[in-house]
Scaffold this active site. Structure first.
Site, PDB file in Angstrom:
ATOM      1  N   GLU A  75       0.875  -1.172   0.000  1.00  0.00           N
ATOM      2  CA  GLU A  75       0.000   0.000   0.000  1.00  0.00           C
ATOM      3  C   GLU A  75       0.917   1.228   0.000  1.00  0.00           C
ATOM      4  O   GLU A  75       1.809   1.335   0.847  1.00  0.00           O
ATOM      5  CB  GLU A  75      -0.892   0.009   1.248  1.00  0.00           C
ATOM      6  CG  GLU A  75      -1.838   1.198   1.198  1.00  0.00           C
ATOM      7  CD  GLU A  75      -2.757   1.329   2.407  1.00  0.00           C
ATOM      8  OE1 GLU A  75      -2.691   0.493   3.325  1.00  0.00           O
ATOM      9  OE2 GLU A  75      -3.527   2.301   2.400  1.00  0.00           O
TER      10      GLU A  75
ATOM     11  N   ARG B 102       5.912 -12.816   9.300  1.00  0.00           N
ATOM     12  CA  ARG B 102       6.569 -11.574   8.900  1.00  0.00           C
ATOM     13  C   ARG B 102       7.943 -11.488   9.545  1.00  0.00           C
ATOM     14  O   ARG B 102       8.235 -12.168  10.533  1.00  0.00           O
ATOM     15  CB  ARG B 102       5.711 -10.374   9.284  1.00  0.00           C
ATOM     16  CG  ARG B 102       5.521 -10.194  10.777  1.00  0.00           C
ATOM     17  CD  ARG B 102       4.399  -9.210  11.118  1.00  0.00           C
ATOM     18  NE  ARG B 102       4.659  -7.879  10.642  1.00  0.00           N
ATOM     19  CZ  ARG B 102       3.897  -7.252   9.735  1.00  0.00           C
ATOM     20  NH1 ARG B 102       2.849  -7.846   9.220  1.00  0.00           N
ATOM     21  NH2 ARG B 102       4.177  -6.026   9.374  1.00  0.00           N
TER      22      ARG B 102
ATOM     23  N   LYS C 124       4.814   0.371   9.516  1.00  0.00           N
ATOM     24  CA  LYS C 124       4.746   1.679   8.858  1.00  0.00           C
ATOM     25  C   LYS C 124       4.242   2.760   9.802  1.00  0.00           C
ATOM     26  O   LYS C 124       4.735   3.880   9.785  1.00  0.00           O
ATOM     27  CB  LYS C 124       3.814   1.593   7.656  1.00  0.00           C
ATOM     28  CG  LYS C 124       4.530   1.161   6.402  1.00  0.00           C
ATOM     29  CD  LYS C 124       3.629   1.374   5.218  1.00  0.00           C
ATOM     30  CE  LYS C 124       3.543   0.111   4.400  1.00  0.00           C
ATOM     31  NZ  LYS C 124       2.499   0.129   3.407  1.00  0.00           N
TER      32      LYS C 124
END
Ligand code: ATP
Ligand code: MG
Length: 564
Positions: free
Chosen positions: A37, A263, A273
């Site tokens: 994104e 992850r 983020k």
């Protein structure tokens, strides 16, 4: 396509893919995508996903798309798109002509939603956000059905169309999938598909007043692009039934397989983020490309190589269980790569003047210095030697303890690629008593680095010629946080910021060969570490170097001490 190794190691994802190839599940096709994104810069965690998706595509002669997953106008921007493109390219991967944007699918996604409404599988719900949350139930209790759940298809179509037309304010209605409010999987309790957001989108402008939710947009974007394996991180495991539900209900032609992996978590930094944005916005760092940031832009500016990062991603592999990977492993990969590639040069960070009393003033000679001791192929350069030199302050001691092997009054050392020098006296600052100049004599017979009479010295130190060297700024970077897991305990992670993560040295001197060094060039400053020319602030008028990494892992020593 980047290739790190001849035979990539196998893992559970590759095993699944090989099984699918055998059973012809996707007619032998392998198509992956990397779907960021554009609401921030890519970090080293994203690199793991990039290497995995592009690596698998290369290995199985498939394709990997780069898709901007831009379905939420809040926080997305073209700057981020540009940075993502730059960073994936820099890592060494190529999506050819397959750069896609989920925002290009908005009309198609809207039509899919209409299809669900027509099937009686979606409805417009007019509960408030708080009510929706209350109705959802908990992990142990079922939810309650919305009073709007049984609106007619006609009413739903009408309301949904008017949502699109901008008739309602944010939060007035949402479109929800009609699945099962009693499902043990909370994700399946009539999830929201569309919400009203009267906000302009960086690509579609004010064309849309409603935006699709991730779960709806993602599976359909994958399907539209004919992805076969939709690889994502573990937190989406509970969303997989929903991923499949949308595709099954809409009877799409391409139904990709979602596969989740753990992850990357890395010690001494944060990979989220939201947290990285906070560091940038509150000014804890100078920007997304601050060399202390775990972003690819930061690592590039710090002097890390794409090869080192790819090698790191390969070494950590992929698994299904969460773990915290040691920063030391990434640093090891960086050292390993730079050790091979970085030319050796000399720089003095904390200069101490050395005057060679028996060397003629105004004279200079050039010493031939190889760029890499183990790799003669890298060639050599001439380094000027003259009467006045700079050496590192810590290479001299006025009152040395027994085991100090470097320069002291009466002691002889070798200058790297040059003569033996012996200290005979010092000059001190009359106020502070600090040694400001060491006077030495050199032995003209030792230019080769060895004495004809066979006498030995205990140390070789680096140096630059005072009159020939270039004044420079050197930025010493260290880890951004001083604890392995800054997010542990849930308190404010910024209180673990390492206050010594940046030290700026303004009076350094580097050898003249670095005069026109290109931005981003990497070097080993002998005995000091790996450094690179700062790509942003350095110019041939004012050189700036960033320390990429020390030669050895000083943190290992610190944590060893703490254990004792
Ligand atoms: P964050 O949670 O930090 O906001 P994100 O996962 O929302 O990050 P995206 O832009 O959606 O960020 O990520 C793009 C892709 O990168 C996704 O497929 C995501 O699963 C993957 N990814 C993100 N962070 C990591 C990580 N730490 N390790 C491995 N893959 C990651
Ligand atoms: Mg995400």
């Amino acid at each position: 396509m980047a290739q790190t190794n001849s035979s990539p190691p196998s893992d559970f994802i590759r095993e699944i893919i090989e099984e699918h190839l055998l059973t012809k599940r996707f007619k032998g096709r392998v198509a992956t995508r990397f779907p960021p994104e554009p609401n921030g810069y890519l970090h080293i965690g994203h690199a793991k996903s990039v290497c995995l998706n592009f690596g698998i595509a290369a290995q199985y002669r498939g394709t990997c798309n780069l898709r901007m997953d831009d379905t939420d106008p809040t926080g997305e921007s073209q700057e981020y798109v540009d940075s993502i493109i730059r960073d994936v390219k820099w890592l060494g991967f190529d999506w050819e002509d397959r750069l896609y944007f989920a925002s290009d699918y908005y009309e198609q996604l809207y039509q899919y939603a209409v299809q669900l409404i027509k099937k009686g599988k979606a409805y417009v719900c007019s509960l408030s956000a708080d009510e929706i949350r209350d109705y959802r139930g908990t992990l142990t209790e079922p939810g309650m059905e919305s009073p709007y759940r049984n609106r007619s298809v006609e009413e739903n179509l009408d309301l949904f169309e008017r949502m699109r037309a901008g008739e309602f304010e944010d939060g007035a209605h949402v479109l929800r999938a009609k699945i099962d409010m009693a499902s043990p999987n909370v994700t399946m309790r009539d999830p929201i598909i569309y919400r009203i957001k009267k906000e302009a989108h960086y690509r579609t402008g004010d064309q849309w007043y409603i935006y699709p939710m991730y779960d709806f947009a993602h599976c359909l974007s994958d399907s539209i692009e004919r992805i076969t394996h939709s690889i994502c991180t573990l937190e989406f495991e509970n969303n997989r039934p929903l991923y499949d539900w949308f595709l099954d209900e809409l009877k799409v032609e391409n139904h990709p397989q979602q596969i989740e992996f753990a992850r990357l978590n890395l010690s001494y930094t944060v990979l989220s983020k939201r947290r990285l944005i906070e560091l940038v916005e509150k000014g804890y760092v100078t920007g997304w490309d601050d060399p202390r940031m775990p972003t690819l832009a930061g690592m590039r500016r710090r002097g890390y190589t794409p090869e080192a990062i790819r090698n790191f991603c390969e070494r950590i592999g992929v698994a299904k269980n969460e773990s915290l990977i040691e920063m030391a492993l990434l640093e090891h990969c960086v050292r390993e790569d730079l050790n091979k590639k970085a030319p050796r040069v000399m720089a003095v960070l904390h200069p101490l003047r050395v005057v060679i009393d028996n060397y003629p003033g105004g004279q200079a000679e050039e010493l031939d210095c190889p760029y890499h001791p183990q790799n003669p192929g890298m060639g050599s350069r001439k380094v000027p030697f003259s009467q006045t030199l700079y050496i590192e302050q810590e290479d001299f001691m006025e009152n040395p303890p027994k085991k100090f092997y470097r320069l002291a009054i009466g002691k002889e050392v070798r200058l790297r690629y040059g003569y033996f020098i012996k200290c005979v006296s010092v000059i001190k600052d009359s106020n502070t008593g600090e040694v400001v100049e060491a006077h030495c004599i050199y032995d003209p017979e030792t230019r080769s680095g060895f004495a004809p009479d066979g006498r030995k010295v205990d140390a070789t130190i680096h140096w630059v010629s005072a009159d020939h060297s270039l004044p420079s700024e050197v930025r010493l970077y260290d880890r951004l946080f001083n604890v392995p897991n800054p997010l542990e305990g849930g308190s404010d992670f910024t209180k673990y910021l390492n206050s010594n993560s940046l030290e700026i040295l303004k009076s350094c001197h580097v050898e003249p060969s670095l005069k026109d060094t290109a931005p981003g060039s990497r070097f080993q400053f002998e005995r000091l570490g790996y450094f690179c020319t700062d790509p942003v602030d350095s110019s041939n008028k004012a050189l700036v170097f960033n320390r990429t990494i020390t030669l050895r892992d000083t943190w290992a020593k610190i944590s060893e001490k703490e254990k004792r």
